[in-house]
Write a protein that holds these residues in place. Structure first.
Motif, PDB file in Angstrom:
ATOM      1  N   THR A  67       5.685   9.973  -2.352  1.00  0.00           N
ATOM      2  CA  THR A  67       4.648  10.428  -1.419  1.00  0.00           C
ATOM      3  C   THR A  67       5.172  11.444  -0.406  1.00  0.00           C
ATOM      4  O   THR A  67       4.394  12.027   0.346  1.00  0.00           O
ATOM      5  CB  THR A  67       4.047   9.228  -0.669  1.00  0.00           C
ATOM      6  OG1 THR A  67       5.109   8.481  -0.058  1.00  0.00           O
ATOM      7  CG2 THR A  67       3.284   8.321  -1.633  1.00  0.00           C
ATOM      8  N   ASP A  68       6.474  11.654  -0.364  1.00  0.00           N
ATOM      9  CA  ASP A  68       7.061  12.576   0.605  1.00  0.00           C
ATOM     10  C   ASP A  68       6.724  14.023   0.263  1.00  0.00           C
ATOM     11  O   ASP A  68       6.669  14.409  -0.912  1.00  0.00           O
ATOM     12  CB  ASP A  68       8.591  12.429   0.631  1.00  0.00           C
ATOM     13  CG  ASP A  68       9.041  11.165   1.346  1.00  0.00           C
ATOM     14  OD1 ASP A  68       8.202  10.553   2.031  1.00  0.00           O
ATOM     15  OD2 ASP A  68      10.225  10.798   1.200  1.00  0.00           O
ATOM     16  N   LYS A  69       6.517  14.827   1.291  1.00  0.00           N
ATOM     17  CA  LYS A  69       6.320  16.259   1.098  1.00  0.00           C
ATOM     18  C   LYS A  69       7.691  16.904   0.897  1.00  0.00           C
ATOM     19  O   LYS A  69       8.607  16.676   1.716  1.00  0.00           O
ATOM     20  CB  LYS A  69       5.602  16.864   2.302  1.00  0.00           C
ATOM     21  CG  LYS A  69       4.174  16.350   2.464  1.00  0.00           C
ATOM     22  CD  LYS A  69       3.484  16.990   3.656  1.00  0.00           C
ATOM     23  CE  LYS A  69       2.057  16.481   3.784  1.00  0.00           C
ATOM     24  NZ  LYS A  69       1.353  17.074   4.965  1.00  0.00           N
ATOM     25  N   GLU A  72       9.379  19.183   3.961  1.00  0.00           N
ATOM     26  CA  GLU A  72       9.512  18.406   5.193  1.00  0.00           C
ATOM     27  C   GLU A  72      10.493  17.246   5.018  1.00  0.00           C
ATOM     28  O   GLU A  72      11.362  17.005   5.865  1.00  0.00           O
ATOM     29  CB  GLU A  72       8.138  17.870   5.598  1.00  0.00           C
ATOM     30  CG  GLU A  72       8.140  17.074   6.888  1.00  0.00           C
ATOM     31  CD  GLU A  72       6.760  16.550   7.235  1.00  0.00           C
ATOM     32  OE1 GLU A  72       6.681  15.551   7.974  1.00  0.00           O
ATOM     33  OE2 GLU A  72       5.759  17.129   6.746  1.00  0.00           O
ATOM     34  N   SER A  73      10.374  16.526   3.898  1.00  0.00           N
ATOM     35  CA  SER A  73      11.226  15.349   3.683  1.00  0.00           C
ATOM     36  C   SER A  73      12.675  15.742   3.444  1.00  0.00           C
ATOM     37  O   SER A  73      13.600  15.039   3.885  1.00  0.00           O
ATOM     38  CB  SER A  73      10.709  14.537   2.493  1.00  0.00           C
ATOM     39  OG  SER A  73      10.704  15.320   1.312  1.00  0.00           O
ATOM     40  N   ASN A 102      10.398  12.640  -7.363  1.00  0.00           N
ATOM     41  CA  ASN A 102       9.361  13.611  -7.008  1.00  0.00           C
ATOM     42  C   ASN A 102       9.698  15.000  -7.564  1.00  0.00           C
ATOM     43  O   ASN A 102      10.732  15.570  -7.227  1.00  0.00           O
ATOM     44  CB  ASN A 102       9.256  13.638  -5.475  1.00  0.00           C
ATOM     45  CG  ASN A 102       8.151  14.518  -4.969  1.00  0.00           C
ATOM     46  OD1 ASN A 102       8.006  15.660  -5.380  1.00  0.00           O
ATOM     47  ND2 ASN A 102       7.367  13.980  -4.046  1.00  0.00           N
TER      48      ASN A 102
END
Length: 335
Positions: A67-69, A72-73, A102
């Motif tokens: 779910t992390d961008k 940004e992450s 991801n």
């Protein structure tokens, strides 16, 4: 030969990664580095009595969740397992990196750590589609939603090299995915990409529709990442639907059950062809390093397959072949 495996990538990390690494180490007899939270990974690994296998753990404190961008992450978690693992490839301590994490984060970290092959404008996420009597290299399947004609040209060149190295096809047939076979069909991107591929020096066979793709009339199918991703997910959904309907019908009566018993070998072959865990991971072609991305739902079998694919890519000198092809073909077009 050393392969880095992101131990924190899959939905159920680190268990599929640990078991997949064990199975791959036994199969390949090559060193595998599990990168992740040492306090979590090492006890599980040691409990399986793997001291004789060429597997070791490299600590990375941060985890990138699905779910992390990506951007940004990666900045908030600079010591994430992807970044640390890719740095081992960058330093030469390993020759390939595998993750079931991801996809966007894998692409961002790979670009930031390894960069692109000289001359490559955009990397492409690539997979092998099951088609009639074989496999077809399809790219891009999600790394680049918006593309320019020169991107598709480079996808065609890289896909051709990948088919040569992975499928052992001397002159892969490269098709441009479109809504019609004729040269003038397609949107503006397809129309402008067609002449570039035609002049590229690869074995370009023109536009192909979905029916030609699945009939196995092309060894490489080139498309933009948006279309490729829709194609991939739609194909997976149709395959699951057909399998479910077939199972229901075969179990609906005593007569069909008897037929299912007789057809079991053929059904098994179809199941194997459609099993994504048999391929394991898709390469990010165009990155200046061997990077493979698997599905978040990967089990141990899929992880083992992904490590096998990475191992084969190292053996075939895939990175050098991609670099040479890009430079040779692009210089020919410029001249």
């Amino acid at each position: 030969m050393t392969i880095v495996l992101d131990a924190m990538g899959s939905d159920n990390y680190p268990d599929p990664e640990i078991q997949g690494a064990i199975d791959a180490a036994e199969l390949l007899d090559e060193e595998i580095i599990l990168v992740g939270q040492q306090e979590l990974v090492e006890p599980k690994l040691n409990a399986l009595n793997t001291k004789k296998l060429p597997i070791r753990v490299h600590h990375a404190p941060d985890v990138l969740e699905m779910t992390d961008k990506p951007v940004e992450s990666a900045r908030k978690k600079p010591d994430n397992s992807m970044a640390v693992g890719l740095s081992l490839v960058k330093s030469g301590e390993a020759q390939a990196f595998v993750t079931a994490g991801n996809t966007g984060a894998a692409l961002f970290n790979a670009l930031r750590t390894l960069g692109r092959i000289e001359g490559v404008q955009r990397p492409a996420l690539t997979t092998l589609f099951p088609v009639y009597h074989g496999r077809c290299v399809v790219l891009d399947i999600g790394a680049n939603a918006d593309c320019r004609p020169e991107f598709l040209l480079q996808f065609g060149i890289m896909g051709s090299v990948y088919a040569q190295k992975v499928l052992n096809i001397p002159e892969p047939r490269v098709g441009l995915l479109s809504n019609g076979e004729e040269a003038g069909k397609g949107n503006q991107l397809i129309k402008e990409s067609y002449p570039l591929l035609e002049q590229s020096g690869i074995n370009f066979i023109g536009n192909i529709e979905g029916k030609e793709l699945f009939k196995g009339e092309a060894d490489v199918a080139v498309t933009d990442g948006f279309t490729g991703n829709v194609l991939l997910k739609s194909s997976e959904a149709v395959a699951k639907m057909v399998a479910s309907v077939l199972k229901e019908e075969l179990l609906s009566s005593f007569r069909t059950k008897m037929g299912a018993v007789l057809a079991k070998p053929a059904l098994g072959a179809i199941k194997k062809l459609m099993d994504p865990s048999d391929i394991g991971a898709a390469p990010l072609l165009g990155i200046d390093g061997l990077v493979f991305v698997g599905h978040g739902r990967s089990d141990a079998k899929a992880i083992t397959s992904a490590l096998r694919v990475a191992h084969n890519a190292i053996q075939e000198n895939l990175l050098d072949a991609l670099s040479s092809a890009i430079q040779d073909k692009m210089s020919q077009l410029e001249n």
